[in-house]
Design a protein around this motif. Structure first.
Motif, PDB file in Angstrom:
ATOM      1  N   ASP A 213       0.867  -1.179   0.000  1.00  0.00           N
ATOM      2  CA  ASP A 213       0.000   0.000   0.000  1.00  0.00           C
ATOM      3  C   ASP A 213       0.903   1.228   0.000  1.00  0.00           C
ATOM      4  O   ASP A 213       1.951   1.228   0.643  1.00  0.00           O
ATOM      5  N   GLU A 214       0.455   2.265  -0.691  1.00  0.00           N
ATOM      6  CA  GLU A 214       1.332   3.429  -0.850  1.00  0.00           C
ATOM      7  C   GLU A 214       0.552   4.725  -0.671  1.00  0.00           C
ATOM      8  O   GLU A 214      -0.617   4.814  -1.053  1.00  0.00           O
ATOM      9  N   GLU A 215       1.228   5.710  -0.103  1.00  0.00           N
ATOM     10  CA  GLU A 215       0.686   7.068  -0.094  1.00  0.00           C
ATOM     11  C   GLU A 215       1.763   8.018  -0.592  1.00  0.00           C
ATOM     12  O   GLU A 215       2.920   7.954  -0.151  1.00  0.00           O
ATOM     13  N   VAL A 216       1.367   8.875  -1.523  1.00  0.00           N
ATOM     14  CA  VAL A 216       2.279   9.858  -2.115  1.00  0.00           C
ATOM     15  C   VAL A 216       1.649  11.235  -1.938  1.00  0.00           C
ATOM     16  O   VAL A 216       0.439  11.390  -2.132  1.00  0.00           O
ATOM     17  N   THR A 217       2.444  12.227  -1.567  1.00  0.00           N
ATOM     18  CA  THR A 217       1.933  13.600  -1.531  1.00  0.00           C
ATOM     19  C   THR A 217       2.868  14.521  -2.312  1.00  0.00           C
ATOM     20  O   THR A 217       4.087  14.381  -2.266  1.00  0.00           O
ATOM     21  N   PHE A 218       2.242  15.442  -3.032  1.00  0.00           N
ATOM     22  CA  PHE A 218       2.935  16.528  -3.723  1.00  0.00           C
ATOM     23  C   PHE A 218       2.417  17.848  -3.149  1.00  0.00           C
ATOM     24  O   PHE A 218       1.206  18.095  -3.170  1.00  0.00           O
ATOM     25  N   GLY A 219       3.322  18.677  -2.647  1.00  0.00           N
ATOM     26  CA  GLY A 219       2.941  19.996  -2.149  1.00  0.00           C
ATOM     27  C   GLY A 219       3.806  21.065  -2.785  1.00  0.00           C
ATOM     28  O   GLY A 219       4.741  20.767  -3.531  1.00  0.00           O
ATOM     29  N   HIS A 220       3.487  22.318  -2.513  1.00  0.00           N
ATOM     30  CA  HIS A 220       4.336  23.395  -3.038  1.00  0.00           C
ATOM     31  C   HIS A 220       4.268  24.598  -2.112  1.00  0.00           C
ATOM     32  O   HIS A 220       3.371  24.702  -1.275  1.00  0.00           O
ATOM     33  N   ALA A 221       5.246  25.483  -2.245  1.00  0.00           N
ATOM     34  CA  ALA A 221       5.327  26.678  -1.412  1.00  0.00           C
ATOM     35  C   ALA A 221       5.473  27.922  -2.274  1.00  0.00           C
ATOM     36  O   ALA A 221       6.013  28.928  -1.836  1.00  0.00           O
ATOM     37  N   GLY A 222       5.010  27.858  -3.523  1.00  0.00           N
ATOM     38  CA  GLY A 222       5.107  29.017  -4.412  1.00  0.00           C
ATOM     39  C   GLY A 222       6.462  29.152  -5.083  1.00  0.00           C
ATOM     40  O   GLY A 222       6.719  30.138  -5.775  1.00  0.00           O
ATOM     41  N   LYS A 223       7.320  28.174  -4.882  1.00  0.00           N
ATOM     42  CA  LYS A 223       8.659  28.215  -5.478  1.00  0.00           C
ATOM     43  C   LYS A 223       8.717  27.210  -6.642  1.00  0.00           C
ATOM     44  O   LYS A 223       7.796  26.421  -6.828  1.00  0.00           O
TER      45      LYS A 223
END
Lengths: 161, 161
Positions: A37-47
């Motif tokens: 089982d897998e969890e992936v997250t993509f986030g950003h900070a405006g850069k």
């Protein structure tokens, strides 16, 4: 602080933002095959990069298995770069391209360097293929490691959480 | 899932677990000096490493500044390793030691490799000193980069959140 706008250098990757969950299967000539089982997250900070984190749990043992974390960098046009740390003691740098498809994106990374600490297993090269298709994210990973040539290692299908 | 027990190989680092916030100051011969707010988190999943994440906000501009993420690996005795990705396109591997003090820990990492993507600035070496003193975590970082020798770059004092 208000949420910043996505930086245009990673605009092509906007469809990846958020959290993805699903299942995958791993195999390699030197180990028993396994599912996870897998969890992936993509986030950003405006850069001009996305922060990427991944963690898997072995479906047989229910124990945490692999994890990795790092950054996807937009470096102009359809070109992207990956810088990634693995808790196995390996770091990975890769260069890649992102290409729109009728329903999403096709992304490919080829490692430009893989380096390990003195206690890490020997990983020589990694190729990562991603396919974003609506709310489905699939990937395949090929790896050259521990004396083996580039060989299929992982495939997973994740769904937008 | 219940929270797993801390793996004994990172038992010496137990005092770092959690979230830390504070302020730091940066300088380097090639840039204007700056100050920053910082948040650092150390987590674990019952395996022989801590997951480490850091992010700073420039105090003058209020904008996100540096970030980095990776893993601190316990590799036996007082020896630890660091594998870290920087969104600037640099990965860092380091070997280190952790030493108990009357009020906490003293930790030092020396880079064994720093590698950049083709678009990254040239970073040659990093030395990181950490001092855990009760609920205070201080660090100093020296860096050899962009043609400069190992030079003091960052110092910060963080408090347990």
């Amino acid at each position: 602080m208000n949420a910043p706008s996505l930086h245009p250098d990673v605009g092509a990757l906007a469809g990846l933002l958020g959290t993805w969950r699903g299942q995958g299967a791993g195999e390699y000539p030197t180990i028993e095959s396994f599912t996870y089982d897998e969890e992936v997250t993509f986030g950003h900070a405006g850069k001009p990069f996305l922060a990427y984190r991944q963690a898997t749990v072995n479906r047989a043992t229910k124990l945490p298995a692999h994890a990795e974390g790092g950054y996807w960098r937009g470096v102009g046009g359809d070109r992207i770069e990956l810088v990634l740390a693995h808790p196995t003691g390996v770091v990975e740098l890769a260069t890649g391209t992102v290409e729109p498809t009728p329903t999403g994106l096709r992304i490919e990374f080829v490692s430009t360097a893989t380096v390990g600490t003195v206690t890490a297993k020997d990983v020589r090269a990694l190729i990562r293929h991603f396919e974003l298709d609506g709310d489905v994210l699939r990937y395949r990973l090929e790896m050259a490691a521990v004396g083996q040539p580039l060989t299929h290692h992982l495939a997973a299908e994740l769904h937008r959480a």
